[in-house]
Design a protein around this motif. Structure first.
Motif, PDB file in Angstrom:
ATOM      1  N   PHE A 152      41.448   3.164  58.438  1.00 50.24           N
ATOM      2  CA  PHE A 152      40.253   2.496  57.938  1.00 50.24           C
ATOM      3  C   PHE A 152      39.217   3.576  57.648  1.00 50.24           C
ATOM      4  O   PHE A 152      38.952   4.425  58.497  1.00 50.24           O
ATOM      5  CB  PHE A 152      39.734   1.527  59.009  1.00 50.24           C
ATOM      6  N   TRP A 153      38.658   3.575  56.460  1.00 53.76           N
ATOM      7  CA  TRP A 153      37.653   4.575  56.111  1.00 53.76           C
ATOM      8  C   TRP A 153      36.262   3.963  56.069  1.00 53.76           C
ATOM      9  O   TRP A 153      35.288   4.596  56.455  1.00 53.76           O
ATOM     10  CB  TRP A 153      38.016   5.224  54.776  1.00 53.76           C
ATOM     11  N   GLY A 154      36.156   2.714  55.579  1.00 52.55           N
ATOM     12  CA  GLY A 154      34.869   2.045  55.558  1.00 52.55           C
ATOM     13  C   GLY A 154      34.880   0.829  54.654  1.00 52.55           C
ATOM     14  O   GLY A 154      35.712   0.699  53.763  1.00 52.55           O
ATOM     15  N   LYS A 155      33.944  -0.063  54.905  1.00 54.88           N
ATOM     16  CA  LYS A 155      33.794  -1.243  54.060  1.00 54.88           C
ATOM     17  C   LYS A 155      33.077  -0.834  52.782  1.00 54.88           C
ATOM     18  O   LYS A 155      32.061  -0.153  52.829  1.00 54.88           O
ATOM     19  CB  LYS A 155      32.973  -2.319  54.778  1.00 54.88           C
ATOM     20  N   LEU A 156      33.609  -1.246  51.635  1.00 53.10           N
ATOM     21  CA  LEU A 156      32.942  -0.994  50.364  1.00 53.10           C
ATOM     22  C   LEU A 156      31.957  -2.127  50.076  1.00 53.10           C
ATOM     23  O   LEU A 156      30.831  -1.897  49.662  1.00 53.10           O
ATOM     24  CB  LEU A 156      33.965  -0.862  49.240  1.00 53.10           C
ATOM     25  N   ASP A 157      32.407  -3.350  50.295  1.00 52.19           N
ATOM     26  CA  ASP A 157      31.573  -4.537  50.163  1.00 52.19           C
ATOM     27  C   ASP A 157      32.226  -5.641  50.989  1.00 52.19           C
ATOM     28  O   ASP A 157      33.125  -5.363  51.781  1.00 52.19           O
ATOM     29  CB  ASP A 157      31.373  -4.936  48.687  1.00 52.19           C
ATOM     30  N   ASP A 158      31.826  -6.885  50.797  1.00 49.15           N
ATOM     31  CA  ASP A 158      32.349  -7.974  51.625  1.00 49.15           C
ATOM     32  C   ASP A 158      33.834  -8.247  51.412  1.00 49.15           C
ATOM     33  O   ASP A 158      34.493  -8.801  52.285  1.00 49.15           O
ATOM     34  CB  ASP A 158      31.575  -9.268  51.358  1.00 49.15           C
ATOM     35  N   THR A 159      34.378  -7.857  50.261  1.00 50.23           N
ATOM     36  CA  THR A 159      35.771  -8.199  49.953  1.00 50.23           C
ATOM     37  C   THR A 159      36.675  -6.989  49.740  1.00 50.23           C
ATOM     38  O   THR A 159      37.862  -7.153  49.478  1.00 50.23           O
ATOM     39  CB  THR A 159      35.844  -9.099  48.698  1.00 50.23           C
ATOM     40  N   HIS A 160      36.124  -5.775  49.858  1.00 49.58           N
ATOM     41  CA  HIS A 160      36.904  -4.556  49.626  1.00 49.58           C
ATOM     42  C   HIS A 160      36.682  -3.538  50.742  1.00 49.58           C
ATOM     43  O   HIS A 160      35.563  -3.411  51.252  1.00 49.58           O
ATOM     44  CB  HIS A 160      36.520  -3.911  48.286  1.00 49.58           C
ATOM     45  N   THR A 161      37.759  -2.817  51.057  1.00 50.16           N
ATOM     46  CA  THR A 161      37.718  -1.807  52.103  1.00 50.16           C
ATOM     47  C   THR A 161      38.336  -0.519  51.576  1.00 50.16           C
ATOM     48  O   THR A 161      39.290  -0.561  50.802  1.00 50.16           O
ATOM     49  CB  THR A 161      38.507  -2.289  53.339  1.00 50.16           C
ATOM     50  N   VAL A 162      37.774   0.608  51.969  1.00 44.06           N
ATOM     51  CA  VAL A 162      38.340   1.906  51.629  1.00 44.06           C
ATOM     52  C   VAL A 162      39.263   2.316  52.777  1.00 44.06           C
ATOM     53  O   VAL A 162      38.866   2.267  53.939  1.00 44.06           O
ATOM     54  CB  VAL A 162      37.245   2.966  51.429  1.00 44.06           C
ATOM     55  N   VAL A 163      40.498   2.671  52.412  1.00 42.18           N
ATOM     56  CA  VAL A 163      41.463   3.124  53.409  1.00 42.18           C
ATOM     57  C   VAL A 163      41.988   4.498  53.015  1.00 42.18           C
ATOM     58  O   VAL A 163      41.902   4.908  51.861  1.00 42.18           O
ATOM     59  CB  VAL A 163      42.631   2.124  53.579  1.00 42.18           C
ATOM     60  N   ARG A 164      42.535   5.193  54.009  1.00 48.45           N
ATOM     61  CA  ARG A 164      43.044   6.544  53.776  1.00 48.45           C
ATOM     62  C   ARG A 164      44.532   6.589  54.094  1.00 48.45           C
ATOM     63  O   ARG A 164      44.963   6.223  55.183  1.00 48.45           O
ATOM     64  CB  ARG A 164      42.314   7.547  54.660  1.00 48.45           C
ATOM     65  N   PHE A 165      45.302   7.008  53.125  1.00 47.08           N
ATOM     66  CA  PHE A 165      46.723   7.289  53.323  1.00 47.08           C
ATOM     67  C   PHE A 165      46.858   8.804  53.392  1.00 47.08           C
ATOM     68  O   PHE A 165      46.219   9.521  52.632  1.00 47.08           O
ATOM     69  CB  PHE A 165      47.550   6.763  52.145  1.00 47.08           C
TER      70      PHE A 165
END
Length: 74
Positions: A43-56
């Motif tokens: 988990f990298w961070g919430k972008l907005d209410d419906t999207h999340t930034v993740v790290r592979f």
């Protein structure tokens, strides 16, 4: 990078263009929950209410079969 190319080909949005073995992708929260059942990512961070930034991330120890399995899930 095979994994980075797959994300790009399949139309995923990159949060940033990392020159390292880390790939930062914006996922819809439902996509994130579905992928979480099958693969590990950070988990990298919430972008907005419906999207999340993740790290592979991959390393020298990443098995090619695991990369192919992730690509099949995308």
């Amino acid at each position: 990078n095979q994994l980075k190319d797959a994300f790009q080909t399949k139309g995923y949005q990159f949060f940033l263009d990392s020159p390292t073995n880390q790939i930062f992708i914006v996922l819809e929260n439902s996509q994130m929950e579905r992928l979480r059942e099958f693969v590990q990512f950070s988990f990298w961070g919430k972008l907005d209410d419906t999207h999340t930034v993740v790290r592979f991330a991959t390393s020298w120890a990443t098995d090619q079969a695991d990369v192919q399995a992730l690509i099949a899930l995308l």
